[in-house]
Design a protein around this motif. Structure first.
Motif, PDB file in Angstrom:
ATOM      1  N   ASP A 175      49.874  38.420  46.499  1.00 53.78           N
ATOM      2  CA  ASP A 175      49.913  36.645  46.269  1.00 53.78           C
ATOM      3  C   ASP A 175      50.471  37.374  44.768  1.00 53.78           C
ATOM      4  OD1 ASP A 175      49.697  34.879  48.057  1.00 53.78           O
ATOM      5  OD2 ASP A 175      47.643  35.582  47.974  1.00 53.78           O
ATOM      6  N   PRO A 176      51.544  36.183  43.928  1.00 51.74           N
ATOM      7  CA  PRO A 176      51.489  36.305  42.384  1.00 51.74           C
ATOM      8  C   PRO A 176      50.725  36.641  41.354  1.00 51.74           C
ATOM      9  CG  PRO A 176      52.193  34.378  42.766  1.00 51.74           C
ATOM     10  CD  PRO A 176      51.798  35.180  43.974  1.00 51.74           C
ATOM     11  N   LEU A 229      38.170  35.439  43.366  1.00 50.22           N
ATOM     12  CA  LEU A 229      39.153  35.091  43.308  1.00 50.22           C
ATOM     13  C   LEU A 229      40.609  35.703  43.953  1.00 50.22           C
ATOM     14  CD1 LEU A 229      38.793  35.315  39.704  1.00 50.22           C
ATOM     15  CD2 LEU A 229      38.589  32.605  41.151  1.00 50.22           C
ATOM     16  N   GLY A 230      40.022  36.180  46.073  1.00 57.34           N
ATOM     17  CA  GLY A 230      41.251  36.437  46.418  1.00 57.34           C
ATOM     18  C   GLY A 230      41.324  37.972  46.652  1.00 57.34           C
ATOM     19  N   ARG A 231      40.683  39.445  46.071  1.00 57.93           N
ATOM     20  CA  ARG A 231      40.681  40.501  47.132  1.00 57.93           C
ATOM     21  C   ARG A 231      39.451  40.824  47.686  1.00 57.93           C
ATOM     22  NH1 ARG A 231      39.498  44.489  42.479  1.00 57.93           N
ATOM     23  NH2 ARG A 231      37.859  44.805  43.174  1.00 57.93           N
ATOM     24  N   GLY A 286      44.519  30.084  41.873  1.00 60.39           N
ATOM     25  CA  GLY A 286      44.847  30.935  42.536  1.00 60.39           C
ATOM     26  C   GLY A 286      45.982  29.951  43.605  1.00 60.39           C
ATOM     27  N   SER A 287      46.064  30.967  44.945  1.00 59.63           N
ATOM     28  CA  SER A 287      47.257  30.640  45.000  1.00 59.63           C
ATOM     29  C   SER A 287      46.981  30.218  46.509  1.00 59.63           C
ATOM     30  CB  SER A 287      48.446  31.777  45.806  1.00 59.63           C
ATOM     31  OG  SER A 287      49.242  32.413  45.001  1.00 59.63           O
ATOM     32  N   VAL A 336      44.827  41.277  45.798  1.00 55.83           N
ATOM     33  CA  VAL A 336      44.810  40.807  43.927  1.00 55.83           C
ATOM     34  C   VAL A 336      44.011  39.452  44.572  1.00 55.83           C
ATOM     35  CG1 VAL A 336      46.927  41.915  44.314  1.00 55.83           C
ATOM     36  CG2 VAL A 336      46.877  39.272  44.506  1.00 55.83           C
ATOM     37  N   ASP A 337      43.303  39.657  43.053  1.00 55.76           N
ATOM     38  CA  ASP A 337      42.487  38.916  42.502  1.00 55.76           C
ATOM     39  C   ASP A 337      43.988  37.967  41.969  1.00 55.76           C
ATOM     40  OD1 ASP A 337      41.672  36.809  39.953  1.00 55.76           O
ATOM     41  OD2 ASP A 337      40.534  38.298  39.776  1.00 55.76           O
TER      42      ASP A 337
END
Ligand code: 9MR
Length: 544
Positions: free
Chosen positions: A81-82, A451-453, A465-466, A1-2
Motif C-alpha cells: 500500500d502507499p 495502522l497496517g503493518r 489508510g488504504s 507497511v504503516d
C-alpha cells in the motif's frame, strides 16, 4: 507497511509475508511522485516463521530514507500500500481521534461539518433513569445525562469512562503539544461549559465525560457502575432507542477509579476553572472517604443487568485503590495518602506493571507516585524501577515478533489492538523516566502495527489508510449512513467471543488472523472509547 506512513527520522521497517518460505530478496522503495523511481534498495534476509500468524516473514529497515514524499515498497514483484514519509504524518489522525469522542456524546444532537454526520439527541430517558436496585435512602430515579456512549452500543460505564479520562488527562499532562492548541469543537459543542472558550478543546471534551461521572456519584461518595437499557438495542440510532434506561450496579473498584480520575481532573482543570477543579477534588475526597470506610472489595452485580450491557466486572480492587491514593497524593501533596500507600500498597508500587486497562490501573498508580512533585515518596524509586523493568520486557518481545508487535499469546483477546497501544503507552512513560530510543521506537512499532503493518495487512482505524474496517460494529456508523472516521476496532481475538468469530477460530485460524470485518463480530470489530484512549496517548507523543 504503516498505511499512513513514517516520520522522517528513525527506523522505517517494512514486513514481507508469505504462506511459503522464501530466501533472501531485494526490497525497493519507489517514489510515487516520480514514476515509481527506486529511491532506496536493500536486502531482506530469508524468511522465518512468525509465531502468532504462522506466516513466513522478513523485515527490512529503510530508515536512511528521510526525504518527505509518497512511496511504495516493492518486493518479489509485489507492491505495498502507499505510505508517506512526512513530519506530522499522524496529526490528522490525532484530530480524528479527538473528535471521535465528540461524535460519541450521548444525549446531544450532533451536526458534524466534516463528515456530515447528523444525529438527533438520544436517550432523553437518561435524565430520569431508574435505579434498578432499591437502595435505602437513595432516590428511585437519577439524572445521569451526558457522557460518551461506551462503544458500538449505547451503554455508559464507569470503568471505561474513568480509565479513558485518566489516560487522556495523562496525555494532556505529559504531551501537551499539539493537542492543547488543536481546535475541533464548534461553539455549540462548547456551550455546556461557559468558561471553555479559553480552555483547550480537548479539556472541554473530557469535561463532558467527567460531568457525567459526577452525576453517577451517590451522596455518600460511592459511585454507580453503569447506565443502559435492559436489552441491547437492535441496530438503530440513539434517538430510536426509547426503552427505559436503568442505573445498575455499584463497585469499590469503579469508585476508586472515579476517585483517581477526578483527582487528576482537579490538577488539570485548575488553570482554567478553579471552581470546577475544587468541585472535582471535593468529589474525589468524598469517594475516598467511602473507600476508607469500606475497605473490602465490593462489586454489586444487579440482577439482570448484563442482558443489555457489558459486565465490566472485577472482584478485586487493589490496583484501583492504589491509583486513587496515588493521584490524591500527587494532586494535594498530603503525606497521609502516601503513608497508606507505603503501608498497604508497596507491593503494587514494586511489581512490574501490566498494561493500563479498565481492569488494571496499577501502572497509573505507579506513574503518579513516580512523578509526584511533593515530599519524596518511599515508593518513588521502586515504582520507577518497576516501570522500566516492564518496558525492557516489552522491547524484547517486540524484537522477537515478526511484525514488531508487543502482544503475548493471551493478549490476543477482546480488544487486542488496545493492548498493543497500551504497551506503547507504557514504553512512552518509561522513556520519560529513563530516556531510551528503544522505548520510543517500540511505541512507534505499536502504532505501525495497528495502522497496517500486521498479518491482516489492514489499518484497524476506520477511515484511515488504504484498507480499513468497512463494517465496524458501531450503531451510529451503521445506521446514519456516515462512516465515522478515527475509530480503533478491537482487532484479532483468539478467544472468539462472538458467534461469527468463534466459527473462524474453531477452524484453527492463528491468533493474529482471528479477526472479521463484519458488524456481527463485536468481539473483534467493535470500537470503544477505551480502545481509542491509548491510541490518543501514543499519537500525542508523535504529533507536531
Ligand atoms: O472491551 C471489553 C472487553 O475488555 C471485555 O473482555 C468484554 C467482555 O466483558 O467487554 C468489552 O466491552 C464491551 C462491553 O462489554 C459492552 N459494550 C461494548 C464493549 C466493547 O466491545
Amino acid at each position: 507497511v504503516d498505511q499512513l506512513g513514517y516520520l522522517p527520522e528513525g527506523p522505517k521497517i517494512v514486513v514481507v509475508s508469505s504462506d511459503e518460505s522464501f530466501g533472501e530478496m531485494t526490497l525497493q522503495i519507489v517514489d510515487k511522485n516520480n514514476n515509481d523511481k527506486p529511491v532506496w534498495e536493500g536486502t531482506m534476509p530469508a524468511a522465518t516463521i512468525d509465531t502468532y500468524s504462522g506466516e513466513w516473514v522478513s523485515q527490512a529497515d529503510f530508515g536512511k530514507l528521510q526525504a518527505e514524499g509518497s512511496y511504495e515498497a516493492v518486493a518479489g514483484g509485489n507492491h505495498s500500500d502507499p505510505f508517506f514519509i512526512k513530519l506530522g504524518v499522524y496529526d490528522d489522525l490525532l484530530y480524528k481521534v479527538s473528535r471521535s469522542y465528540t461524535t460519541q456524546r450521548a444525549n446531544q444532537a450532533i451536526d458534524d461539518p466534516v463528515t456530515g454526520l447528523k444525529l438527533l439527541a438520544g436517550h432523553k430517558q437518561d435524565e430520569q433513569a431508574k435505579l434498578f436496585f432499591e437502595d435505602k435512602g437513595q432516590p428511585s430515579v437519577l439524572d445521569v445525562r451526558g457522557g460518551w456512549y461506551d462503544a458500538g452500543d449505547f451503554g455508559k460505564y464507569m470503568p471505561t469512562a474513568a480509565i479513558t479520562v485518566g489516560q487522556m488527562l495523562l496525555a494532556f499532562e505529559e504531551n501537551p503539544a499539539p493537542i492543547s492548541v488543536t481546535r475541533f469543537l464548534s461553539e455549540e459543542e462548547k456551550a455546556f461549559w461557559p468558561t471553555s472558550s479559553s480552555a483547550p478543546d480537548i479539556l472541554t471534551e473530557i469535561k463532558y465525560e467527567l460531568d457525567w461521572m459526577l452525576r453517577m456519584q451517590r451522596g455518600d461518595g460511592a459511585v454507580y457502575h453503569k447506565v443502559s437499557g435492559m436489552a441491547f438495542p437492535s441496530f438503530i440510532l440513539p434517538a430510536e432507542d426509547i426503552q427505559d434506561r436503568y442505573v445498575y450496579g455499584m463497585s469499590s473498584f469503579g469508585t476508586a477509579m472515579f476517585t483517581a480520575a477526578t483527582a487528576m481532573g482537579a490538577r488539570v482543570y485548575e488553570p482554567y476553572d478553579k471552581d470546577y477543579a475544587a468541585e472535582l477534588l471535593r468529589r474525589s475526597k468524598l469517594a475516598q472517604t467511602w473507600l476508607d470506610r469500606n475497605p473490602k472489595a465490593y462489586f454489586r452485580n444487579d440482577e439482570g443487568q448484563n442482558s443489555g450491557s457489558g459486565p465490566y466486572d472485577k472482584s478485586s480492587d487493589r490496583e484501583e485503590r492504589f491509583w486513587a491514593l496515588a493521584e490524591l497524593y500527587k494532586t494535594t501533596g498530603d503525606s497521609a495518602y502516601e503513608e497508606v500507600i507505603g503501608k498497604k500498597y508497596s507491593d503494587l508500587a514494586e511489581k512490574p506493571p501490566g498494561i493500563v486497562g479498565w481492569g488494571n490501573a496499577q501502572l497509573l498508580g505507579q506513574w503518579a507516585v513516580a512523578t509526584a512533585a511533593n515530599s519524596p515518596s518511599t515508593v518513588h524509586d521502586t515504582a520507577i524501577n518497576a516501570i522500566v523493568q516492564a518496558a525492557d520486557g516489552i522491547v524484547n518481545r517486540i524484537g522477537e515478533d515478526g511484525y514488531r508487535n508487543s502482544l503475548t499469546t493471551n493478549d490476543y483477546n477482546w480488544g487486542s489492538n488496545k493492548n498493543a497501544l497500551a504497551y506503547g503507552e507504557l514504553l512512552l512513560l518509561a522513556n520519560k523516566l529513563k530516556p531510551s530510543e528503544a522505548y520510543v521506537n517500540g511505541a512507534l512499532d505499536q502504532l505501525h502495527y495497528v495502522l497496517g503493518r500486521n498479518a491482516m495487512g489492514m489499518s484497524y482505524v476506520t477511515g484511515v489508510g488504504s484498507r480499513y474496517p468497512l463494517k465496524p460494529h458501531h450503531r451510529i456508523s451503521m445506521m446514519s449512513g456516515v462512516k465515522v472516521p478515527g475509530l480503533l476496532v478491537g482487532g484479532p481475538n483468539k478467544f472468539g467471543n462472538d458467534e461469527a468469530l468463534a466459527q473462524l477460530v474453531q477452524q484453527g485460524v492463528p491468533p493474529a488472523l482471528s479477526y472479521i470485518d463484519d458488524v456481527s463480530s463485536y468481539s473483534s470489530n467493535e470500537y470503544a472509547i477505551d480502545y481509542n484512549a491509548p491510541l490518543f496517548f501514543v499519537l500525542t507523543a508523535f504529533s507536531h
